[in-house]
Motif scaffolding. Structure first.
Motif, mmCIF file in Angstrom:
data_model
loop_
_atom_site.group_PDB
_atom_site.id
_atom_site.type_symbol
_atom_site.label_atom_id
_atom_site.label_comp_id
_atom_site.label_asym_id
_atom_site.label_seq_id
_atom_site.Cartn_x
_atom_site.Cartn_y
_atom_site.Cartn_z
ATOM 1 N N MET A 196 -24.029 47.192 35.721
ATOM 2 C CA MET A 196 -23.659 45.809 36.061
ATOM 3 C C MET A 196 -24.746 45.139 36.898
ATOM 4 O O MET A 196 -24.900 43.923 36.842
ATOM 5 C CB MET A 196 -22.344 45.787 36.838
ATOM 6 N N ARG A 201 -19.689 36.337 35.357
ATOM 7 C CA ARG A 201 -18.611 36.117 34.371
ATOM 8 C C ARG A 201 -17.703 37.332 34.228
ATOM 9 O O ARG A 201 -16.535 37.204 33.888
ATOM 10 C CB ARG A 201 -19.205 35.785 33.005
ATOM 11 N N TYR A 202 -18.248 38.504 34.470
ATOM 12 C CA TYR A 202 -17.507 39.740 34.230
ATOM 13 C C TYR A 202 -17.006 40.414 35.501
ATOM 14 O O TYR A 202 -16.304 41.422 35.428
ATOM 15 C CB TYR A 202 -18.388 40.725 33.451
ATOM 16 N N GLU A 250 -25.774 37.081 33.644
ATOM 17 C CA GLU A 250 -24.458 36.424 33.722
ATOM 18 C C GLU A 250 -23.392 37.373 34.248
ATOM 19 O O GLU A 250 -22.251 37.393 33.780
ATOM 20 C CB GLU A 250 -24.053 35.851 32.367
ATOM 21 N N ARG A 251 -23.773 38.169 35.202
ATOM 22 C CA ARG A 251 -22.881 39.179 35.785
ATOM 23 C C ARG A 251 -21.602 38.569 36.355
ATOM 24 O O ARG A 251 -20.530 39.166 36.267
ATOM 25 C CB ARG A 251 -23.654 39.914 36.868
ATOM 26 N N HIS A 303 -13.160 41.057 35.890
ATOM 27 C CA HIS A 303 -12.688 42.159 35.044
ATOM 28 C C HIS A 303 -13.142 43.504 35.612
ATOM 29 O O HIS A 303 -12.392 44.479 35.611
ATOM 30 C CB HIS A 303 -13.195 42.000 33.612
ATOM 31 N N TYR A 304 -14.363 43.533 36.079
ATOM 32 C CA TYR A 304 -14.911 44.752 36.675
ATOM 33 C C TYR A 304 -14.126 45.139 37.926
ATOM 34 O O TYR A 304 -13.762 46.306 38.111
ATOM 35 C CB TYR A 304 -16.388 44.525 37.007
#
Length: 78
Positions: A23, A31-32, A28-29, A35-36
């Motif tokens: 990660m 954006r996730y 564009e980390r 969820h992570y």
């Protein structure tokens, strides 16, 4: 049986470390990240439950071994 739980625990921990390092370089980390973070919380709960379940699994394995030994002894007497 406990070794299986600890192996599972270690494998999950290793996978989470690998995901964390992956990660870091991800474009564009942001954006996730939600969820992570949700996954990290769920995995943390899973690891705690695995750790708590390990002693019960050990007792179950010991009970199976005792039962098998008793069956062998009974068969030898007959």
């Amino acid at each position: 049986m406990s070794y299986r739980v600890s192996d599972t625990y270690d494998a999950i921990d290793q996978a989470m470390r690998l995901m964390r390092s992956s990660m870091k370089g991800m474009p564009e980390r942001a954006r996730y990240m939600r969820h992570y973070d949700d996954l990290r919380r769920a995995v943390a709960v899973l690891l705690i439950l695995l750790e708590e379940a390990a002693p019960w699994m050990d007792e179950t394995e010991k009970a199976k071994q005792s039962t098998n030994l008793a069956k062998k002894m009974l068969a030898a007497v007959r």
